[in-house]
Design an enzyme around this catalytic site. Structure first.
Site, PDB file in Angstrom:
ATOM      1  N   PRO A 150       0.806  -1.237   0.000  1.00 52.64           N
ATOM      2  CA  PRO A 150       0.000   0.000   0.000  1.00 52.64           C
ATOM      3  C   PRO A 150       0.832   1.277   0.000  1.00 52.64           C
ATOM      4  O   PRO A 150       0.851   2.019   0.976  1.00 52.64           O
ATOM      5  CB  PRO A 150      -0.815  -0.137   1.286  1.00 52.64           C
ATOM      6  CG  PRO A 150       0.039  -0.985   2.180  1.00 52.64           C
ATOM      7  CD  PRO A 150       0.823  -1.914   1.298  1.00 52.64           C
ATOM      8  N   CYS A 151       1.461   1.557  -1.152  1.00 55.52           N
ATOM      9  CA  CYS A 151       2.313   2.740  -1.246  1.00 55.52           C
ATOM     10  C   CYS A 151       1.480   4.028  -1.235  1.00 55.52           C
ATOM     11  O   CYS A 151       2.038   5.113  -1.089  1.00 55.52           O
ATOM     12  CB  CYS A 151       3.196   2.664  -2.482  1.00 55.52           C
ATOM     13  SG  CYS A 151       2.292   2.493  -4.012  1.00 55.52           S
TER      14      CYS A 151
END
Lengths: 247, 183
Positions: A150-151
């Site tokens: 989950p950048c």
């Protein structure tokens, strides 16, 4: 010629390859729904390797992985919920093609809980390269598996959301969908508040840390820097670890 | 273009669908050749996988004219031979393993006990004898009689004259008959 027993036996040495051989060569792909619309996802025998939005999927995959791509009839178990929640729950990723630094960065990003954000500098420190803040940005821009790693939860330390592989609008949508109060964060940033401390616990947190969200207004104190919070007698939260980044 | 075989037609049409055709058409010959060259199931899987992967990467850079002219089977086997020779060269720098003491895993894991027992009396014994042939004879015999390639194609793959292919094959067969006592 086939009457010759030796030739017949040699011909009998021909065998079909095992069924799994093709999966060692080719990746499979499928289009699946996600909170930001339809995504194309490719995976190898090792795990999910690539998540892509929009046109040009097969060309982009080929340029990046140099592997044949074949359509699958169903997604790997757990893919759709993982895209929805950002929790892998056992879904394997194939990050073999990446360099060591990028893998370390992505591993650090996986430590950011759903509904929270962390600055790029925090990721750099957690990846073991505290000075490499810009390199973290580059590594995240090339994240092959957005949403699954989950950048979108990595934001700028000045409170701005920053860039995203699928564009800043998608980043905003994803963060809102998982309950990040972007309006409140923006308000704090305008007051130059990047850390929240509680005078009942004596702990200072990142504003999205679940410990910070529980502080009642009467006991909440905002700080611009971690140093200022420390001088005021607060210790860094052991959950969100604001002390991890070089400060 | 109408005279093109389905593999080349598919490769020209769409690289990934073309690859599926290529794999379907040649997986048996590539894997059999890899298995009988290396003598090991695991090595054969590595060799065959690497061959198809390199083929895909190569063809991704070819223009339509080159794809249309591609003789896919000898082309794939040439790639296989290059990989085999390169890893053979890498292995020859290390001290040679004692073949008699190494476990030989030529058995297909899917195979049942009975089938495998049956094959041990035929396939494994002969496969073991193949391993005793000089490299050039083994390559020629495997390509000619296991993989069923015509002599002209073997000449292309091994980059030697057809006459030399024939003589390697006949010497290899003669040696196998002597070794195995097969008349």
């Amino acid at each position: 010629m086939n009457d010759d027993p030796l030739l017949a036996r040699l011909a009998g040495l021909a065998v079909e390859p095992p069924d799994g051989l093709l999966d060692r060569i080719a990746a499979r792909w499928i289009a699946v729904p996600s909170p930001i619309g339809e995504l194309s996802v490719a995976w190898t025998a090792r795990g999910v390797a690539y998540v892509h939005q929009g046109d040009g999927f097969s060309g982009a995959f080929r340029a990046r992985f140099g592997r044949p791509l074949m359509p699958a009839t169903r997604p790997p178990a757990g893919l759709v919920p993982a895209l929805r929640t950002g929790r892998l729950s056992g879904l394997a990723l194939d990050l073999e093609e990446l360099g060591e630094f990028q893998r370390d960065v992505l591993r650090a990003v996986q430590a950011v809980p759903r509904g929270e954000v962390r600055p790029y500098a925090w990721i750099a420190a957690r990846a073991g390269r505290p000075g490499a803040v810009r390199a973290v940005g580059t590594a995240l821009a090339r994240n092959p598996v957005p949403l699954l790693v989950p950048c979108h939860r990595v934001t700028r330390s000045d409170g701005a959301l920053g860039e995203y592989v699928f564009g800043p609008a998608a980043k905003q949508r994803l963060l809102l969908a998982e309950g990040v109060d972007l309006g409140r964060l923006d308000g704090l940033a305008k007051e130059r508040v990047f850390y929240l401390a509680s005078d009942t616990t004596g702990v200072v947190c990142f504003p999205t840390c679940h410990n910070a969200r529980r502080i009642t207004p009467a006991h909440r104190h905002g700080f611009r820097t971690l140093g200022a919070a420390r001088t005021a007698g607060y210790r860094p939260c052991r959950t969100c670890r604001p002390d991890l980044q070089a400060a | 273009m109408d005279c093109l075989d389905p593999v080349r037609k598919a490769l020209l049409d769409d690289l990934d669908e073309g690859f599926a055709e290529l794999y379907g058409a040649h997986r048996g010959v590539v894997f059999s050749t890899a298995l009988r060259l290396s003598g090991r199931w695991a090595d054969a899987e590595d060799l065959a996988a690497e061959t198809f992967l390199r083929a895909y990467r190569a063809v991704a850079g070819y223009d339509a004219e080159r794809i249309a002219a591609l003789q896919t089977r000898p082309w794939l086997l040439t790639i296989l031979m290059n990989i085999w020779r390169n890893c053979g060269r890498a292995k020859s720098r290390k001290p040679p393993p004692d073949l008699r003491e190494e476990p030989v895993d030529t058995v297909d894991p899917r195979e049942g006990v009975e089938e495998s027992a049956l094959r041990r009396e035929t396939g494994d014994e002969l496969a073991g004898l193949l391993a005793l042939l000089p490299e050039e004879q083994r390559l020629a015999v495997v390509l000619r009689h296991v993989s069923d390639l015509p002599v002209s194609e073997i000449a292309t793959v091994l980059r030697i004259p057809e006459g030399t292919v024939k003589s390697h094959v006949s010497r290899g067969l003669k040696r196998l008959r002597t070794l195995g006592g097969v008349r």
